[in-house]
Design a protein around this motif. Structure first.
Motif, mmCIF file in Angstrom:
data_model
loop_
_atom_site.group_PDB
_atom_site.id
_atom_site.type_symbol
_atom_site.label_atom_id
_atom_site.label_comp_id
_atom_site.label_asym_id
_atom_site.label_seq_id
_atom_site.Cartn_x
_atom_site.Cartn_y
_atom_site.Cartn_z
ATOM 1 N N PHE A 1 0.821 -1.219 0.000
ATOM 2 C CA PHE A 1 0.000 0.000 0.000
ATOM 3 C C PHE A 1 0.848 1.259 0.000
ATOM 4 O O PHE A 1 0.341 2.334 -0.341
ATOM 5 C CB PHE A 1 -1.020 -0.042 1.139
ATOM 6 N N ASP B 1 -7.860 3.189 -1.215
ATOM 7 C CA ASP B 1 -6.424 3.476 -1.316
ATOM 8 C C ASP B 1 -5.995 3.564 -2.778
ATOM 9 O O ASP B 1 -5.233 4.451 -3.162
ATOM 10 C CB ASP B 1 -5.625 2.379 -0.603
ATOM 11 N N ASN C 1 -7.869 -8.776 7.780
ATOM 12 C CA ASN C 1 -8.345 -8.213 6.520
ATOM 13 C C ASN C 1 -9.758 -8.643 6.202
ATOM 14 O O ASN C 1 -10.590 -7.847 5.792
ATOM 15 C CB ASN C 1 -7.429 -8.597 5.363
ATOM 16 N N SER D 1 -11.143 -4.871 6.548
ATOM 17 C CA SER D 1 -11.431 -4.096 5.334
ATOM 18 C C SER D 1 -12.521 -4.748 4.487
ATOM 19 O O SER D 1 -13.181 -4.063 3.713
ATOM 20 C CB SER D 1 -10.162 -3.912 4.487
ATOM 21 N N TYR D 2 -12.704 -6.050 4.635
ATOM 22 C CA TYR D 2 -13.592 -6.724 3.681
ATOM 23 C C TYR D 2 -14.183 -7.975 4.303
ATOM 24 O O TYR D 2 -13.664 -9.074 4.120
ATOM 25 C CB TYR D 2 -12.803 -7.072 2.405
ATOM 26 N N LEU E 1 -15.087 -0.791 9.786
ATOM 27 C CA LEU E 1 -14.604 -1.033 8.423
ATOM 28 C C LEU E 1 -13.473 -0.055 8.119
ATOM 29 O O LEU E 1 -13.650 1.162 8.249
ATOM 30 C CB LEU E 1 -15.757 -0.854 7.432
ATOM 31 N N VAL E 2 -12.332 -0.567 7.724
ATOM 32 C CA VAL E 2 -11.131 0.253 7.506
ATOM 33 C C VAL E 2 -10.587 -0.050 6.118
ATOM 34 O O VAL E 2 -10.391 -1.223 5.782
ATOM 35 C CB VAL E 2 -10.050 -0.082 8.561
ATOM 36 N N PRO E 3 -10.331 0.963 5.302
ATOM 37 C CA PRO E 3 -9.692 0.686 4.006
ATOM 38 C C PRO E 3 -8.397 -0.111 4.209
ATOM 39 O O PRO E 3 -7.663 0.115 5.179
ATOM 40 C CB PRO E 3 -9.398 2.079 3.443
ATOM 41 N N GLN E 4 -8.128 -1.015 3.287
ATOM 42 C CA GLN E 4 -7.062 -2.003 3.497
ATOM 43 C C GLN E 4 -5.688 -1.379 3.745
ATOM 44 O O GLN E 4 -4.939 -1.821 4.613
ATOM 45 C CB GLN E 4 -7.016 -2.914 2.274
ATOM 46 N N GLY E 5 -5.357 -0.336 2.979
ATOM 47 C CA GLY E 5 -4.061 0.308 3.176
ATOM 48 C C GLY E 5 -4.002 1.072 4.487
ATOM 49 O O GLY E 5 -2.954 1.144 5.135
ATOM 50 N N THR E 6 -5.134 1.653 4.869
ATOM 51 C CA THR E 6 -5.206 2.352 6.151
ATOM 52 C C THR E 6 -5.081 1.352 7.297
ATOM 53 O O THR E 6 -4.431 1.629 8.311
ATOM 54 C CB THR E 6 -6.520 3.150 6.243
ATOM 55 N N LEU F 1 -16.427 7.041 5.152
ATOM 56 C CA LEU F 1 -15.495 6.421 6.105
ATOM 57 C C LEU F 1 -14.599 7.459 6.790
ATOM 58 O O LEU F 1 -13.835 7.119 7.681
ATOM 59 C CB LEU F 1 -14.644 5.345 5.429
#
Lengths: 221, 222
Positions: A90, A133, B53, B77-78, B101-106, B131
């Motif tokens: 990322f 992202d 994840n 994230s998912y 729920l958190v974006p994957q890169g975050t 978000l």
């Protein structure tokens, strides 16, 4: 039906990937793009789970169950590939190191807003994955989608009605009916054979303008 | 002498307290420490906040932890699986499990920040979306960023490929994913590996996770 099949949308996108590009593939339709890249070009595919240099599906008998892409499909690594952790993956994605991210979309707005993670009326737990992202991080965002919903509602709109993935991020839209550049509004670069501009505008929820050199969108086997 | 090896998987998960925040490596099935999770099921810790994840799928050990009412909150994230996850969907609909729920890169970066002693970071991810609701947003150089806070794990459960008695780790292929960042972030980092090799066998140039982050290693042969 006028226009391209879903597989042909993937083919059309592949023709535009430049030699030497680093490209992330989102889940869904984008994963069918790589086989269509012209053989004289070297395009490096990144997968958000830490793979750079993703190859095709493994031959039967050679599968590694832990070697998967973002869609959790079994893949291979090409010579020259590398593996990194999620942090580094990322870093590549968010830090602007990828040239292009190919993403599926529910809706795209005339300003390039992207909605691709949440629909109305879906009561299951939401999932966002790496979409947000990717949307803010790659140098260019190209979306692949059907021009309208199954019931004929436009997906290209003045404003997205679904929750946004990111505002003002999409740079190009590939559909079964058109190739559209997002640049100060929506400029139609290619339009499906058999469809005139007025007909395309009628199935689009935002104002379009034709490029001066607007060409037919056609699949060449 | 430093020896992080434990004799059996029961010893590996000993002492995980109720209410712990537990980081779980993996991306789908790839790199997920299912055997450690089975041991946690038997060990009995409950009221867990799990950070991972995905949220399991089918009938795997994550789904069974959820089904056994052992999980208070899922940070992921998912939370969807191609195998389906009706247990999570039901608990979520009935508000019996909390979802962040958190974006994957975050997610990866919040864990990294936790391991790195940072108080937070600003990311462009999720700016202008729901978000980011309720989070501080700041504009730098004309671009909007969202303040994200670190995640620190009381426990990290990680799957790696090979270890030595100092806890140095190498991973297998795409199963690396969240392993390195989570291993560095657990106050108690527990690792399952296929094999433990003699000290000095792992090339220092190739060690992915330095042993300083690792507390316990269990060899499973798989």
């Amino acid at each position: 039906m006028t226009g391209l099949s879903r597989e042909q949308i993937s083919w059309r996108v592949a023709q535009d990937l430049p030699d030497g590009a680093y490209v992330n593939l989102g889940i869904g339709l984008p994963t069918s793009v790589p086989p269509f890249v012209p053989p004289d070009r070297e395009v490096v595919f990144q997968s958000e789970n830490g793979l750079l240099g993703v190859g095709p599906a493994p031959a039967p008998g050679t599968e590694d169950p832990e070697l998967v892409n973002a869609s959790k499909q079994l893949v291979t690594l090409l010579p020259g590939a590398s593996i990194c952790s999620h942090s580094d993956s990322f870093l590549m994605i968010r830090g602007g190191h990828l040239d292009i991210a190919l993403l599926g979309a529910y809706q795209v707005s005339a300003q390039g807003d992207l909605a691709n993670w949440l629909t109305e009326g879906d009561n299951k737990a939401p999932g966002v994955g790496g979409a947000m992202d990717l949307a803010v991080g790659a140098k260019q965002i190209w979306t692949l989608m059907e021009h309208t919903t199954k019931s004929g509602e436009p997906r290209i709109l003045e404003r997205c009605s679904y929750a946004l993935t990111a505002p003002r991020c999409v740079t190009r839209i590939y559909t079964n009916l058109a190739v559209i550049e997002v640049a100060d509004g929506l400029q139609v670069r290619e339009i499906a054979e058999g469809l005139d501009f007025a007909a395309l505008q009628r199935v689009t929820g935002a104002k379009l303008r034709p490029a001066p050199d607007c060409r037919p969108l056609r699949f060449v086997a | 002498m430093i020896d992080k090896r434990v004799a059996c998987i029961e010893d590996a998960v000993r002492g995980i307290a109720d209410g712990s925040t537990v980081l779980i490596s993996g991306f789908g099935d790839s790199g997920t420490p299912f055997e450690l999770l089975e041991a946690v099921l038997d060990q009995g810790a409950r009221d867990l906040e799990i950070v991972l994840n995905n949220a399991g799928g089918g009938d795997d050990a994550i789904v069974r932890l959820l089904a056994a009412d052992r999980v208070r909150k899922v940070v992921c994230s998912y939370p969807r699986s191609s195998l389906g996850n009706p247990v999570f969907d039901r608990l979520y609909a009935e508000r019996k499990v909390e979802l962040e729920l958190v974006p994957q890169g975050t997610l990866a970066e919040r864990i990294r920040a936790g391991s790195a002693g940072l108080g937070g970071f600003y990311t462009p991810t999720a700016a202008g979306t729901r978000l980011a609701d309720g989070k501080e947003q700041r504009v730098f150089e004309g671009r909007t960023y969202v303040l994200e806070r670190p995640i620190v794990g009381d426990v990290a459960l990680v799957k790696a490929y090979r270890a030595d008695r100092w806890g140095n780790l190498v991973y297998h292929s795409a199963a690396r994913n969240f392993g390195p960042v989570m291993a560095a972030c657990g106050r108690l980092t527990i690792v399952q590996v296929k094999e433990i090799v003699a000290l000095g066998t792992l090339d220092p140039e190739h060690v992915v996770t330095p042993g300083i982050y690792v507390d316990r290693v269990v060899e499973l042969g798989i």
